[in-house]
Structures are given as structure tokens and as C-alpha cells.
Design an enzyme around this catalytic site. Structure first.
Site, PDB file in Angstrom:
ATOM      1  N   ASP A  72      -4.654  -5.531  -1.090  1.00  0.00           N
ATOM      2  CA  ASP A  72      -4.587  -5.503   0.375  1.00  0.00           C
ATOM      3  C   ASP A  72      -4.184  -6.839   0.990  1.00  0.00           C
ATOM      4  O   ASP A  72      -4.296  -7.895   0.345  1.00  0.00           O
ATOM      5  CB  ASP A  72      -5.971  -5.145   0.945  1.00  0.00           C
ATOM      6  CG  ASP A  72      -6.266  -3.665   0.817  1.00  0.00           C
ATOM      7  OD1 ASP A  72      -5.558  -2.980   0.049  1.00  0.00           O
ATOM      8  OD2 ASP A  72      -7.213  -3.195   1.487  1.00  0.00           O
ATOM      9  N   ASP A  73      -3.756  -6.745   2.243  1.00  0.00           N
ATOM     10  CA  ASP A  73      -3.609  -7.865   3.183  1.00  0.00           C
ATOM     11  C   ASP A  73      -2.368  -8.743   2.975  1.00  0.00           C
ATOM     12  O   ASP A  73      -2.142  -9.669   3.748  1.00  0.00           O
ATOM     13  CB  ASP A  73      -4.858  -8.782   3.208  1.00  0.00           C
ATOM     14  CG  ASP A  73      -6.106  -8.048   3.665  1.00  0.00           C
ATOM     15  OD1 ASP A  73      -5.971  -6.921   4.180  1.00  0.00           O
ATOM     16  OD2 ASP A  73      -7.213  -8.595   3.491  1.00  0.00           O
ATOM     17  N   HIS A 107      -1.198  -1.232   5.934  1.00  0.00           N
ATOM     18  CA  HIS A 107      -2.591  -1.647   6.152  1.00  0.00           C
ATOM     19  C   HIS A 107      -2.738  -2.085   7.607  1.00  0.00           C
ATOM     20  O   HIS A 107      -3.565  -2.916   7.928  1.00  0.00           O
ATOM     21  CB  HIS A 107      -2.926  -2.783   5.171  1.00  0.00           C
ATOM     22  CG  HIS A 107      -4.373  -3.163   5.104  1.00  0.00           C
ATOM     23  ND1 HIS A 107      -5.394  -2.238   5.134  1.00  0.00           N
ATOM     24  CD2 HIS A 107      -4.987  -4.372   4.990  1.00  0.00           C
ATOM     25  CE1 HIS A 107      -6.566  -2.871   5.035  1.00  0.00           C
ATOM     26  NE2 HIS A 107      -6.347  -4.177   4.960  1.00  0.00           N
ATOM     27  N   HIS A 157      -4.417  -6.035  11.338  1.00  0.00           N
ATOM     28  CA  HIS A 157      -5.767  -5.919  10.775  1.00  0.00           C
ATOM     29  C   HIS A 157      -6.872  -5.742  11.816  1.00  0.00           C
ATOM     30  O   HIS A 157      -7.953  -6.343  11.704  1.00  0.00           O
ATOM     31  CB  HIS A 157      -6.076  -7.143   9.881  1.00  0.00           C
ATOM     32  CG  HIS A 157      -6.958  -6.791   8.709  1.00  0.00           C
ATOM     33  ND1 HIS A 157      -8.330  -6.748   8.799  1.00  0.00           N
ATOM     34  CD2 HIS A 157      -6.660  -6.468   7.428  1.00  0.00           C
ATOM     35  CE1 HIS A 157      -8.837  -6.421   7.618  1.00  0.00           C
ATOM     36  NE2 HIS A 157      -7.836  -6.234   6.774  1.00  0.00           N
ATOM     37  N   HIS A 172      -7.417  -7.996  -3.495  1.00  0.00           N
ATOM     38  CA  HIS A 172      -6.622  -8.642  -2.433  1.00  0.00           C
ATOM     39  C   HIS A 172      -5.631  -9.612  -3.069  1.00  0.00           C
ATOM     40  O   HIS A 172      -6.055 -10.543  -3.764  1.00  0.00           O
ATOM     41  CB  HIS A 172      -7.544  -9.367  -1.448  1.00  0.00           C
ATOM     42  CG  HIS A 172      -8.414  -8.427  -0.668  1.00  0.00           C
ATOM     43  ND1 HIS A 172      -9.581  -7.902  -1.189  1.00  0.00           N
ATOM     44  CD2 HIS A 172      -8.278  -7.895   0.577  1.00  0.00           C
ATOM     45  CE1 HIS A 172     -10.131  -7.084  -0.287  1.00  0.00           C
ATOM     46  NE2 HIS A 172      -9.359  -7.065   0.794  1.00  0.00           N
TER      47      HIS A 172
END
Ligand code: NI
Length: 482
Positions: A290-291, A341, A345, A432
């Protein structure tokens, strides 16, 4: 008293026969002609009667055969026989209780009869109008209106079938007798959203210049039950609403939209058979990152995955994609799956509908610009999603059931230890790619999973390409409706 001269008497007795007068000849010929004429007329009359009888018998035979065929069709129909100068017709019409997916069947027949009897055949044709019902699956039947044309063949003394034409057909859901339509086929809003994603991909695939329509495709108004969708035997036709009053037509094969339709309501002939399932003893698992992308750490992650020949799924932040599109492109080229995603955020359930749509659409655009494809999945930040958000997102929601806690521990051994303790077949593992500790831990994580005989796959592969919008997936075996 004068005695007759005996000579004269003799001469009278022996007189030559008189010549026949011409009027007598005429009379005689007339008589002959009349007799011949009468004879011919009699023969013709007799033949005519004979033909009429033959036609009548043959018509009855056809009627009986047609009744038998009609009975086999599992419909209660009654035959109506009509005869006029132009044609004879046997029309099967529904008995009172019979429900047919056709309006005004009699009119359909009549229109066809009149069109077809227009040609100048010597003898009027015979039409048989009937309805056939064919069961395609336990829940689907096709009804067909068929008109068969016969002409009398004088030499053969029999009807010859000229042609058999389907004038109308309809598909019916036999569990409720509803005529098939998009609602019967698709049933849920989740499925409709799934089809919407496929529509978007199809529009981009078919466009000569996809870059020109990408904004319109990303912002496509939602399909709804009011959208004009037509059920055909081989495909679903959709009049896709564009911005303003414009529409464009998209045809989707039932194979393309298979996860989102009631497959028992589709002709099995047009559906590809399911590929045999992988053996159950194989252990699958999906690594997800993620991210990112992050130019400091993502390249290392990609290198490790390439070296280990492992495929993973990246849940990207739109704002980061815009900063490093080449990393996303590289990931795509290495065979990884790229998903959304959100853009920045946020905690999505706290946002307005418009803000959620913006988060999704901006990320879609950034990923499209990087790889020429729209992301198929979304992982909401913090895993936070509600029904309204999920509907706005319109993509399957991918959660996780193994949390490496890498963002918290920032420690290689801790990461490895959590994964060892919690991993199980069909898991989705959360990592991540922006964490240096994750880069450090990854080679050992992969080594451990390989030792434990895990096959590492992308999310699409893990979920068997069946994932639906409005559903969230915590693992292959943990799907929940939102
Ligand atoms: Ni995140």
C-alpha cells in the site's frame, strides 16, 4: 287404277343412296365436339374434385402433424383453420390460460400470411403458424413464432414445404414467466456496478483515440435499471449514458460479464465452460503493498519481487502515481497488478459523495496515464468503507486478513514474525512498499512462504476474477457484502 310400272318400282327399290347433306355433317361434328367437350369437362371436373379431395386430405394430415409438433412444444395451443381465395392458413393460438411472451400473435401471423401470399402462384399456398418453446436451461426457455409455407405440387399430388420462417423470438425466465431483460439477468446493484467497469474498459478498448474519451469514461454516469439494456441471445446491448443527452452503444458478450449475471438465464451454448478448478491442495496467497509508489523504496521492492519471480498487487495513492508514473509502468511491465488506494488517503466515509468520486476518479486517471488501464480494485484507506462509499467507489473492495504491522513496528524481525504467526492459505497479506523495514524483510518473508509451499499470486488470480463491487474481500474465503 293405274298400275305402277314394275320397272319403276324396281328402280325405286334399287335407287342409289342419297348424298348426305352438309347440314347433317355439321350437326354430326357438333355432336362429336359436344361429346368430347363434355367428356373433357367431366374429366376435369372429376380431376378437380379429386385434387380438392387430395388437398383436403393432405391439409388434414398437415394439421395433425402440426398439432403433434405443437403439443411437444409444451404449450396449450388451439388450431384455427381459415380458407380464402388467396391462401389457407392453420394458425395456432394460445388457449385461454397460456401465457406467451408475444403480443397479438394472430396479427403477427396474418401480417406474414398476407405478405407471403402476394406472389402469383397458381394455387393458393397453405400457411402453418405455430409457436415453439425450447428449454435451454432449467430456468430459461426460448419461444419462437414460426410460419411454414406449403404449396400444392400437382404432379406429386402432395404439399411441398417451401420455407419455414421465424418471425419473432423471445427468451423467458421460466421460474417466473418474465420475459428476459437486464433486471432478470443482472439482479443486483453490485452486479450492475461490475458491468459498469467492464463497459468502461470496453469503451477504451474500442476507441480509436482512448486519450480523447478517458475523462468521459472515468466520469461515466452510473448505469441504472432505467438505462436501456437489451437481452439478446449472445450478448447484452447497453445504451451507455454519456454526459449530457448523448449515448453510445456497447455490446458485451455473456462471457465478458459472466461474474455479474445469472448464468442459468443464458443459452449455455454461448458461455465458455468453466476452467477446471486448481487442485485444492495448492496453497495460494496474495502479497499486497500500500501507499506507494515511493521512489526511495518501491524500486527495491520491485527488484526483490523480480529476483524471486513473484507477482504482487500494489494499492497506489493517486497523488504518488502522479509523482512517479514510471515506477507504476515498471511494476505493470513486471506483471504486477495495480489497484487504487484513493488519491490522498482520506477516511472515505467522512467525505461527501462528490469528494469520494473525486478521490476515485483522480486516481483512476493517474493510473490510466501511467499504464493505459483503469484499476479494477480499490482498498479504502484504513479499510474504512460503508455502503454509500462502496457504491460511489464502484469497484470490489480489497481488505486483508494478515496485517504485517510493518508501518507500526518498522522492524524486519517483527514483520517476519507476525507473518509467520498469522499466515494461512488464501490470505491477503498487507505490507507497505514505502517502509524501508519492509524492503529489508521482504526477501526473508518470500523465502519463508516458498518454504511453506505457498504460491504467490495477484488479487485477480486469488479471487478467480470473480470479485464484485459492493463486496469486500478479506481473503479468498472471506467475502462480505457491504
Ligand atoms: Ni494506506
Amino acid at each position: 287404277m293405274k298400275h305402277q310400272d314394275p320397272l319403276v318400282r324396281r328402280s325405286y327399290r334399287h335407287k342409289k343412296p342419297r348424298k348426305i347433306q352438309s347440314w347433317q355433317w355439321t350437326l354430326f361434328l357438333l355432336a362429336i365436339i359436344t361429346i368430347i367437350g363434355l367428356a373433357f369437362s367431366a374429366i376435369n371436373y372429376y380431376n378437380g374434385i379429386k385434387m380438392q379431395k387430395e388437398i383436403a386430405t393432405a391439409t388434414n394430415t398437415l394439421l395433425t402433424q402440426a398439432k403433434q409438433t405443437q403439443d411437444k412444444a409444451d404449450l396449450t395451443m388451439e388450431a384455427q383453420v381459415h380458407k380464402n381465395k388467396a391462401f389457407t392458413s392453420i394458425s395456432f393460438l394460445p388457449a385461454e390460460q397460456t401465457v406467451l411472451p408475444f403480443k397479438n400473435l394472430e396479427k403477427t401471423y396474418q401480417t406474414f400470411y398476407h405478405q407471403k401470399s402476394d406472389h402469383d402462384s397458381k394455387l393458393p399456398p397453405l400457411f402453418i403458424g405455430s409457436v415453439q418453446k425450447k428449454k435451454l436451461t432449467d430456468e430459461l426457455a426460448r419461444y419462437t413464432v414460426i410460419v411454414t409455407t406449403y404449396e400444392w405440387d400437382k404432379k406429386e399430388h402432395a404439399f411441398q414445404k417451401i420455407d419455414s420462417k421465424t418471425t419473432q423470438s423471445a427468451f423467458v425466465n421460466t421460474t417466473n414467466q418474465h420475459k428476459m431483460n437486464a433486471k432478470e439477468l443482472i439482479q443486483t446493484k453490485a452486479n450492475l456496478l461490475g458491468i459498469q467497469q467492464i463497459v468502461k474498459n470496453e469503451l477504451l478498448k474500442k476507441a480509436k483515440n482512448p486519450d480523447q474519451i478517458i475523462d468521459a469514461v472515468i466520469a461515466l454516469p452510473d448505469l441504472s435499471w432505467k438505462t436501456k439494456m437489451t437481452y439478446h441471445q449472445k450478448y447484452l446491448e447497453i445504451k451507455v449514458p454519456l454526459e449530457g443527452d448523448k449515448t453510445t452503444t456497447v455490446k458485451l458478450s455473456y462471457n465478458q460479464i459472466k461474474p455479474f449475471i445469472q448464468t442459468q438465464l443464458v443459452d449455455p451454448k454461448v458461455l465458455k465452460k468453466d476452467t477446471p478448478k486448481e487442485p485444492e491442495d495448492k496453497k495460494y496467497l496474495a502479497l499486497t503493498f500500500d501507499d506507494g509508489p515511493n521512489p526511495q523504496t518501491t524500486p527495491d521492492i520491485l527488484n526483490i519481487l523480480a529476483k524471486e519471480k513473484v507477482k504482487a498487487t500494489f494499492f497506489l495513492l493517486g497523488k504518488n502515481v502522479e509523482q512517479a508514473p514510471n515506477l507504476v509502468k515498471q511494476a505493470k511491465e513486471q506483471g504486477h497488478e495495480l489497484a487504487s488506494h484513493s488519491y490522498s488517503h482520506p477516511f472515505l466515509p467522512n467525505l461527501t459523495n462528490q469528494q469520494v468520486s473525486d478521490e476515485v476518479q483522480k486516481t483512476d486517471k493517474a493510473i490510466y496515464n501511467a499504464i493505459g488501464e483503469l484499476p479494477q480494485f480499490l482498498r479504502p484507506p484504513y479499510g474504512a468503507v460503508d455502503e454509500n462509499t462502496a457504491q460511489r467507489i464502484g469497484k470490489p473492495i480489497i481488505q486483508w486478513n494478515v496485517d504485517s504491522l510493518d508501518w507500526q513496528s518498522k522492524n524486519k524481525n517483527a514483520i517476519l514474525s507476525v507473518i509467520k504467526q498469522t499466515v494461512a492459505p488464501n490470505s491477503i497479506v498487507l505490507l507497505h512498499d514505502i517502509q524501508p523495514a519492509t524492503v529489508e524483510a521482504l526477501p526473508e518473508v518470500i523465502a519463508y512462504l516458498k518454504k511453506e509451499n505457498y504460491t504467490l499470486v495477484t488479487i485477480s488470480e486469488l479471487l478467480g476474477h470473480q470479485a464484485k463491487p459492493m463486496h469486500q474481500y478479506f481473503g479468498k474465503d472471506d467475502e462480505r457484502k457491504i
